[in-house]
Design an enzyme around this catalytic site. Structure first.
Site, PDB file in Angstrom:
ATOM      1  N   GLY C 249      -2.653 -17.207  -5.937  1.00 53.66           N
ATOM      2  CA  GLY C 249      -2.567 -17.741  -4.580  1.00 53.66           C
ATOM      3  C   GLY C 249      -3.950 -17.904  -3.992  1.00 53.66           C
ATOM      4  O   GLY C 249      -4.349 -18.985  -3.606  1.00 53.66           O
ATOM      5  N   PHE C 250      -4.656 -16.804  -3.911  1.00 53.07           N
ATOM      6  CA  PHE C 250      -6.034 -16.773  -3.423  1.00 53.07           C
ATOM      7  C   PHE C 250      -6.168 -17.315  -2.002  1.00 53.07           C
ATOM      8  O   PHE C 250      -7.220 -17.786  -1.598  1.00 53.07           O
ATOM      9  CB  PHE C 250      -6.960 -17.531  -4.394  1.00 53.07           C
ATOM     10  CG  PHE C 250      -6.773 -17.128  -5.827  1.00 53.07           C
ATOM     11  CD1 PHE C 250      -7.039 -15.834  -6.227  1.00 53.07           C
ATOM     12  CD2 PHE C 250      -6.299 -18.032  -6.768  1.00 53.07           C
ATOM     13  CE1 PHE C 250      -6.851 -15.438  -7.546  1.00 53.07           C
ATOM     14  CE2 PHE C 250      -6.101 -17.643  -8.084  1.00 53.07           C
ATOM     15  CZ  PHE C 250      -6.381 -16.345  -8.474  1.00 53.07           C
ATOM     16  N   ARG C 640      -7.751   5.350  -1.372  1.00 53.53           N
ATOM     17  CA  ARG C 640      -6.932   5.809  -2.487  1.00 53.53           C
ATOM     18  C   ARG C 640      -6.565   4.622  -3.376  1.00 53.53           C
ATOM     19  O   ARG C 640      -6.157   3.561  -2.906  1.00 53.53           O
ATOM     20  CB  ARG C 640      -5.659   6.423  -1.933  1.00 53.53           C
ATOM     21  CG  ARG C 640      -4.531   6.531  -2.926  1.00 53.53           C
ATOM     22  CD  ARG C 640      -3.284   6.967  -2.203  1.00 53.53           C
ATOM     23  NE  ARG C 640      -3.344   8.407  -2.004  1.00 53.53           N
ATOM     24  CZ  ARG C 640      -2.827   9.273  -2.886  1.00 53.53           C
ATOM     25  NH1 ARG C 640      -2.245   8.840  -3.966  1.00 53.53           N
ATOM     26  NH2 ARG C 640      -2.899  10.547  -2.649  1.00 53.53           N
ATOM     27  N   ILE C 641      -6.715   4.819  -4.669  1.00 55.37           N
ATOM     28  CA  ILE C 641      -6.351   3.783  -5.629  1.00 55.37           C
ATOM     29  C   ILE C 641      -4.974   4.140  -6.196  1.00 55.37           C
ATOM     30  O   ILE C 641      -4.794   5.172  -6.827  1.00 55.37           O
ATOM     31  CB  ILE C 641      -7.398   3.697  -6.758  1.00 55.37           C
ATOM     32  CG1 ILE C 641      -8.782   3.362  -6.181  1.00 55.37           C
ATOM     33  CG2 ILE C 641      -6.972   2.679  -7.812  1.00 55.37           C
ATOM     34  CD1 ILE C 641      -8.882   2.031  -5.450  1.00 55.37           C
ATOM     35  N   ASN C 643      -3.126   2.325  -8.395  1.00 49.30           N
ATOM     36  CA  ASN C 643      -3.037   2.099  -9.836  1.00 49.30           C
ATOM     37  C   ASN C 643      -4.410   1.653 -10.356  1.00 49.30           C
ATOM     38  O   ASN C 643      -4.780   0.495 -10.219  1.00 49.30           O
ATOM     39  CB  ASN C 643      -1.973   1.031 -10.134  1.00 49.30           C
ATOM     40  CG  ASN C 643      -1.748   0.852 -11.624  1.00 49.30           C
ATOM     41  OD1 ASN C 643      -2.695   0.878 -12.411  1.00 49.30           O
ATOM     42  ND2 ASN C 643      -0.499   0.671 -12.008  1.00 49.30           N
ATOM     43  N   PRO C 644      -5.159   2.578 -10.918  1.00 44.91           N
ATOM     44  CA  PRO C 644      -6.535   2.266 -11.343  1.00 44.91           C
ATOM     45  C   PRO C 644      -6.614   1.131 -12.356  1.00 44.91           C
ATOM     46  O   PRO C 644      -7.550   0.347 -12.343  1.00 44.91           O
ATOM     47  CB  PRO C 644      -7.006   3.573 -11.999  1.00 44.91           C
ATOM     48  CG  PRO C 644      -6.042   4.618 -11.594  1.00 44.91           C
ATOM     49  CD  PRO C 644      -4.760   3.951 -11.207  1.00 44.91           C
ATOM     50  N   GLN C 650      -8.234  -6.263 -10.523  1.00 44.64           N
ATOM     51  CA  GLN C 650      -8.502  -7.010  -9.282  1.00 44.64           C
ATOM     52  C   GLN C 650      -9.994  -7.091  -9.008  1.00 44.64           C
ATOM     53  O   GLN C 650     -10.529  -8.118  -8.617  1.00 44.64           O
ATOM     54  CB  GLN C 650      -7.835  -6.293  -8.101  1.00 44.64           C
ATOM     55  CG  GLN C 650      -6.371  -6.578  -7.989  1.00 44.64           C
ATOM     56  CD  GLN C 650      -6.133  -7.946  -7.409  1.00 44.64           C
ATOM     57  OE1 GLN C 650      -6.289  -8.169  -6.220  1.00 44.64           O
ATOM     58  NE2 GLN C 650      -5.796  -8.880  -8.254  1.00 44.64           N
ATOM     59  N   GLY C 716      -8.594  -6.528  -3.393  1.00 37.10           N
ATOM     60  CA  GLY C 716      -8.418  -7.902  -3.876  1.00 37.10           C
ATOM     61  C   GLY C 716      -9.599  -8.809  -3.627  1.00 37.10           C
ATOM     62  O   GLY C 716      -9.891  -9.694  -4.431  1.00 37.10           O
ATOM     63  N   GLU C 717     -10.255  -8.640  -2.509  1.00 42.10           N
ATOM     64  CA  GLU C 717     -11.331  -9.555  -2.154  1.00 42.10           C
ATOM     65  C   GLU C 717     -12.709  -8.907  -2.203  1.00 42.10           C
ATOM     66  O   GLU C 717     -13.730  -9.582  -2.117  1.00 42.10           O
ATOM     67  CB  GLU C 717     -11.054 -10.137  -0.754  1.00 42.10           C
ATOM     68  CG  GLU C 717      -9.856 -11.060  -0.803  1.00 42.10           C
ATOM     69  CD  GLU C 717      -9.158 -11.261   0.540  1.00 42.10           C
ATOM     70  OE1 GLU C 717      -9.374 -12.306   1.147  1.00 42.10           O
ATOM     71  OE2 GLU C 717      -8.395 -10.373   0.970  1.00 42.10           O
TER      72      GLU C 717
END
Lengths: 355, 164, 751
Positions: C249-250, C640-641, C643-644, C650, C716-717
């Site tokens: 999507g971005f 907090r991550i 899912n590493p 990402q 994500g960004e």
């Protein structure tokens, strides 16, 4: 894509006969023709599928030492043919630097030779283009010209020929075998792609209905096998057309160049080869001066067709780099990034550069 | 008059009356045969999302007329897994996170399989990167893709060795 | 990463699912080709639609050969402004207060950019529709195109992005300027960039009476449902938007676009399902893009290398008919400490489509200029670029003076520099070569991205068998939401992840908010967690009130939910399973609801950002100027991550976007016609596999008690910021040439 009639003739003669129909065109690997049909640049009324014609898919070493390659041999197969790659390493390297693995698996030898320019104005049916529509003008002039021709162009057309493969073929003096309504003929590759002139935009010299059936590399072409490189500058590391490319091949006798072959891609409407440049090198040692002189000689008469003067500089420098690398010898194995100026393997993960 | 062609798709013969000669192999797979796993990313051979194996070779199915492929053996992403058992390339892509959005993934996997069968990349990451550069991944899962090829290649080699 | 987190006042804590490097839950579907993207839907009776695009940038369509199109075998309908059925909402209206852009849905014959839809052709096959659209052979009354900064019409925008403040001055600007003894004044340019997700936008539209079902990729499912409904005068509930998979999507797949509206209209008009999938060349038209920027950076420093003024002015392109300004100057508001910061934006109207959100909209372009300018300033001061940044480290938010909710940037600098080997970097450029004679350079940049949240809801239903359904209309465009959100949801419910039936990607589910601003995990995750907590709260009430339960009398605060059992917090050996509790209470289902939104008090008191540091190594051919990025190492702190495994992907993806930004991405339009000259994937270069040899993302531990109860920021960004500058700075360090225009072309480097 327009509607068309699809024919798959069983023989060469049948194919050539079918091609008499107006608006007929040959289809081989399809990687260029179908693409151009999808964007409305080519609108054939009849498609003659020659991809399965018998006898066009062979790579043969002829008795006189020449090599004959059938028109339907796929780019990848030719590049991976061990005997071919050993004898003509720069050709193999050029092939492997072109397009993508998938496209190389599909694209045929004949199709590669016949491929159209990537000039975006040629590819845009709404733009004037003398190649696409003679007499309509050249929209590329004064347009976005970073990648256009810097030599051998005219106001009729400033497009470049996009093939990598053709560049070393031109340097090696390949002969194109053509069949058509008038029979068969041999065509030196230098005469296949015409440069534009004051009145014509250039293009290929095949007559309507003619098809490429094969290609011969003359016996002497294998003599350059030990000192051959193809280098290609591009705007990403892979899967990109050349900004400038060079095929450089030397036949060495001791530390002297007995004979040189040199051609450029990405700068003109044909692979650019000039005897004067090769003559500069013959009999010389592959030193900086001779090599620089050869680069100047090959680029003699170059002038920007727009915002592309840098290509002249790049071409001259790339010629020199390629000649130096060729003099150093053909790599023992095909480089991991064929034709790339980055021949080194990257450092191990996390390790700083070895500086 | 429709063209009659037959394709062997994932081992199954498909007889197709091609009412339109313009149909590409990609569109025939997706629209006529209903195998929508193969994706259209650019339709012009510029992205690799439509990669399938034709007679064992990786090809952009968007730049091939279906008519031209009469009689060919086509392998698509749907033809790799044996029931619930993933093909080693598929399993490796999951393990290495060799994808994000997944759209280019069928093409990546078919291309990876084609590459492994070509036998030209061995385990050299640089050669794999180059050989996989015809498959664009806008999410840029390239690291995982390269690792997946190495992993799958090793497993397929082991399987071959244990079978021979 | 911390794998447990006690949430204040709650019964539960983050359990064993979050923090795990789980592989994607949709992995098997994606590797077997069974994941159904919009264009994969083939309902019975399907028609194919293709829209004709304008080939001029400005003017009016005066004629279309509709008869020729209709005469083509298989074509069943041609929609033009003449016969287009009315819409309930004018495509040129922007509903007040909503996130929207003006679109083109054949409202009239005018043309305002190349690639605009000017007619829709519907046919029995895709081939026929495609050729029908070509046969329309439009005739135009053409007005001159205005392309580029100098040809467009300049104006002062009222906002950047969707409602951002264009001009913010912090501190005493004049004093800051006066205080500086060293001064840098440079201008940087970034081009138009196109999202080019691998999946072109597509829609399959079907009507049943006044109910509409659309299969279309969307990043903001419930919001978009309402936006679509408004065009057709039906209640939002009558629209079922299904978006189980998005092929990327971005930022380009949140708002309705004209072609989608036309496909829906055609489906209603023809009473058959209609599919429309954009061609790749159509991805350079009505689907938004990143506007071009020209950014003037003025930095003043005192003799110790501390900023006294940071002045960032951006001029950005937008369309002639709508305003979306790449808010690049905002990058300078929160990154470095300076007593005075001036940020402002101007606009230029050109004849392209309207720009929109592209991965890190504003931040990516702004970071590029800021990080280059910081590097140039460091050079001016004779300082190591990292040292210079540390001298200007922002301990509190420069814009507001508020404390950061968390900021482990110092640790990112340290870890990144160490992994990279930064300490060996020569200060001067052109000092390093590899064994092939290529110039080698090292550069760095700071990453920064706001820890945004929007609003979301979720619903959870615990079943008598101890399994649960939990749902929110979230969007997984590749970021891994289906996996990370399910991990959070499972933890909220105190269940193993394989016990939950996670539902998402469809508009009939509770609003999952927007997969944008890197806030989806935080927002939808918070809602899911809260829904789970709500169920557990009810369950605990039942158990603690039941004299027969081992939890009797434990009190709400004293219960922990884990692996399908409630335990006494003070004595974990005393526990009872969910199904026992429900069975004893005679209940077959327990439903909980949750909302995800930021605590307003925290939002008021803290500045919230993800941070990072990116280190780049490039090789440059000294004669030819060809660049290859040989190493890219980022260290990131983003709370907090969950899912590493997926967060790393990402971050790597973002960094490679930064590589593309730095070295290749560039949408070029012919200045005379406005037509894209590289409007395909052969011409518009995005990175290929060989461009990304060695990229690593380190995740730095960071606890954040304020962003949300989960402590989650976003990744994500983040990766694209910092990277562009790091690469450009490495190119300078290799060559001694300062690239100030992106992408960096080889001719810039060869002198």
């Amino acid at each position: 894509m327009n509607l068309f009639e699809y024919l798959r003739p069983a023989s060469l003669d049948e194919a050539i006969a079918a091609a008499r129909a107006p608006g007929a065109t040959y289809l081989a690997g399809g990687t260029n023709l179908l693409d151009l049909m999808k964007i409305g640049v080519q609108t054939p009324r009849t498609i003659i599928d020659i991809s399965r014609l018998p006898g066009l898919d062979r790579i043969e070493r002829l008795a006189d030492g020449a090599t004959r390659v059938g028109a339907m041999v796929r780019n990848a197969d030719l590049a991976r043919d061990a005997d071919f790659a050993a004898n003509y390493p720069a050709v193999a390297e050029a092939l492997l630097s072109g397009a993508s693995a998938q496209l190389r698996n599909a694209a045929s030898l004949g199709g590669n030779l016949m491929q159209q320019t990537r000039c975006s104005y040629f590819q845009d049916p709404h733009s004037a283009c003398n190649r696409r529509e003679p007499g309509s003008g050249c929209a590329a002039l004064d347009g976005e010209t970073r990648n256009h021709a810097v030599i051998g162009w005219s106001d009729q057309c400033i497009a470049t020929h996009p093939s990598d493969f053709c560049v070393p073929l031109a340097a090696l003096g390949a002969v194109v075998e053509v069949a058509g309504p008038g029979g068969t003929r041999d065509l030196p590759i230098a005469q296949l792609h015409m440069l534009p002139d004051a009145t014509s935009p250039g293009g290929t010299t095949l007559a309507p209905g003619e098809m490429i059936t094969g290609l011969r590399l003359p016996p002497e072409a294998a003599a350059f096998r030990d000192n051959a490189r193809y280098l290609k500058l591009r705007e990403r590391t892979s899967f990109a057309f050349a900004v400038v490319s060079v095929a450089a091949m030397l036949r060495m006798e001791g530390d002297v160049i007995a004979e040189a072959r040199l051609a450029l891609g990405g700068v003109a409407a044909q692979p650019w080869r000039r005897a004067e440049a090769e003559a500069v090198l013959a009999g010389a040692k592959p030193g900086d001066d001779a090599i620089a002189a050869a680069a100047e000689a090959l680029m003699a008469g170059a002038r920007p067709s727009g915002d592309n003067a840098h290509k002249i500089t790049l071409a001259k420098r790339l010629i020199q780099k390629a000649l130096h690398l060729a003099a150093a010898g053909t790599p023992a194995v095909m480089p991991a990034l064929p034709a790339s100026v980055f021949t080194s393997e990257p450092a191990e993960r996390g390790e700083p550069a070895d500086v | 008059m429709p063209l009659s062609i037959s394709l062997i798709v994932n081992g199954e013969q498909k007889d197709i009356a091609l009412e339109d000669p313009r149909a590409t192999l990609l569109d025939v797979l997706r629209d006529r045969i209903g195998l929508t796993g193969t994706k259209k990313g650019c339709d012009r051979g510029q992205c690799g999302a439509c990669t399938v194996l034709i007679d064992g070779r990786r090809i952009n199915s968007c730049l091939s007329l279906a008519a031209s492929q009469d009689g060919a053996e086509i392998t698509t992403i749907e033809g790799l897994a044996a029931g619930d058992d993933l093909h080693p390339v598929q399993a490796a892509f999951i393990e290495t996170d060799g994808f994000q959005c997944g759209y280019c993934t069928p093409g990546q996997i078919m291309s990876a399989l084609g590459l492994i069968r070509e036998g030209i990349a061995d385990d050299d990451p640089e050669r794999i990167r180059e050989a996989m550069s015809g498959n664009i991944c806008r999410c840029a899962a390239y690291q995982g893709i390269t690792e997946a090829v190495i992993k799958a290649n090793a497993r397929m080699r082991d399987t071959q060795e244990s079978q021979s | 990463m911390s794998d447990t987190l006690t949430t204040p006042g709650a019964h539960t804590r983050m359990g064993s699912n979050s923090g795990q490097p789980m592989t994607r839950r949709d992995g098997i579907a994606k590797v077997t080709g069974t994941a159904t993207y919009a264009a994969d839907n083939r309902p019975e009776g399907l028609l194919h639609a293709v829209y004709a695009m304008s080939s001029v940038a400005r003017g009016r369509v005066t004629a279309l050969d509709v008869a020729a199109a209709l005469a083509h075998p298989g074509v069943v309908h041609v929609m033009t402004p003449e016969n287009r059925p009315p819409l309930a909402q004018d495509p040129d209206d922007k509903p007040e207060g909503s996130m929207a852009l003006r679109i083109e849905a054949l409202q009239n014959s005018s043309v305002r950019y190349v690639g605009q839809p000017i007619a829709l052709v519907v046919a029995e096959t895709l081939e026929a529709a495609t050729e029908g659209a070509r046969l329309l052979a439009p005739v135009y009354a053409v007005e001159p195109a205005r392309i580029g900064f100098d040809a467009g019409e300049a104006f002062e925008p009222e906002s950047t992005g969707f409602g951002g403040q264009p001009n913010i001055d912090i501190g005493d600007i004049a004093a800051g300027r006066a205080a500086g003894t060293r001064h840098l004044d440079q201008t940087y340019e970034t081009p138009l960039q196109y999202h080019n997700a691998m999946e072109p936008h597509a829609i399959v539209a079907q009507w049943q009476d006044d109910h509409l079902t659309i299969d279309t990729p969307n990043q903001a499912i419930v919001m978009a449902r309402a936006a679509f409904a408004a065009f057709f005068d039906i209640p939002a509930e009558n629209v079922l938007l299904r978006s189980p998979y998005l092929g990327g999507g971005f930022g380009s797949k949140a708002l309705p676009i004209g072609p989608q509206i036309l496909a829906i209209l055609a489906a209603r008009e023809l009473q058959r399902p209609v599919k429309l999938a954009l061609r790749r060349d159509q991805m350079f038209g009505p689907v938004q893009h990143r506007g071009a920027t020209r950014q003037r950076m003025q930095l003043d420093m005192d003799d110790t290398g501390r900023l006294t003024l940071l002045d960032h002015h951006t001029t950005a392109t937008t369309s002639s008919f709508d305003t979306f300004i790449e808010g690049a100057s905002a990058a300078s508001r929160n990154t470095y400490a300076s007593p005075a910061i001036a940020t402002s934006h101007s606009g230029v109207r050109v004849d392209t489509g309207t720009p929109g959100a592209v991965r890190a909209p504003g931040e990516a372009s702004g970071s590029a200029a800021l990080e280059c300018a910081m590097d140039e300033a460091a050079e001016l001061m004779g300082l190591d670029p990292l040292d210079f940044r540390l001298r200007n480290y922002a301990e509190t938010d420069p814009q507001t003076g508020k404390p950061f909710s968390s900021k482990a940037l110092r640790e990112c600098y340290e870890a990144g520099a160490k992994a990279f080997g930064w300490q060996n970097r020569p200060l001067a450029p052109r000092q390093m070569r590899d064994d092939q004679g290529h110039l080698v350079g090292w550069g760095m940049g700071t990453s920064l991205f706001g820890a945004h949240m929007n609003k979301a809801q979720a619903r959870a239903v615990l079943r008598a068998d101890g399994s649960a359904m939990i749902a929110t209309a979230g969007a997984d465009m590749g970021q891994g939401a289906w996996t990370a959100l399910a991990q959070i949801a499972a933890d909220g419910l105190g269940l193993d992840i394989d016990k939950i039936d996670f539902r998402s990607g469809e508009s009939s589910l509770p609003n999952g908010g927007i997969a944008g601003g890197s806030g989806h995990t935080a927002t939808a995750g918070s809602a899911l967690f809260a829904a789970g907590e709500d169920v557990i709260r009810q369950l605990a009430d039942l158990a603690t009130a039941d004299p027969a339960s081992p939890l009797f009398g434990a009190g709400n605060a004293g219960v922990v939910a884990r692996q399908g059992r409630l335990h006494r917090a003070d004595d974990e050996s005393r526990s009872e399973s969910y199904n026992e509790i429900m069975a004893k209470a005679g209940i077959s289902e327990l439903e909980g609801k949750g909302e995800g939104a930021r605590d307003p008090g925290h939002a008021e008191s803290r500045a919230m950002f993800s941070h990072g540091a990116v280190f780049a190594e490039v090789r440059v051919d000294p004669d030819l100027g060809q660049v290859r990025v040989s190493r890219l190492i980022g260290a990131f702190a983003a709370g907090r991550i969950i899912n590493p495994h997926l967060a790393r992907s990402q971050l790597l993806g973002g960094m490679i976007w930064g590589l593309g930004f730095a070295l290749m991405e560039e949408g070029i339009h012919d200045k005379r016609t406005g037509r894209p000259v590289n409007g395909d994937l052969a011409g518009y270069h995005v990175p290929v596999n060989a461009d990304a040899p060695m990229v690593e993302a380190l995740m730095i531990h960071e606890d954040d008690a304020f962003v949300n109860p989960l402590g989650v920021k976003g990744v994500g960004e983040l990766g694209i910021t910092g990277t562009v500058g790091a690469i450009a700075n490495a190119v300078w360090h290799a060559t001694g040439v300062r690239p100030r225009s992106f992408p960096i072309h080889m001719e810039t480097l060869i002198g």
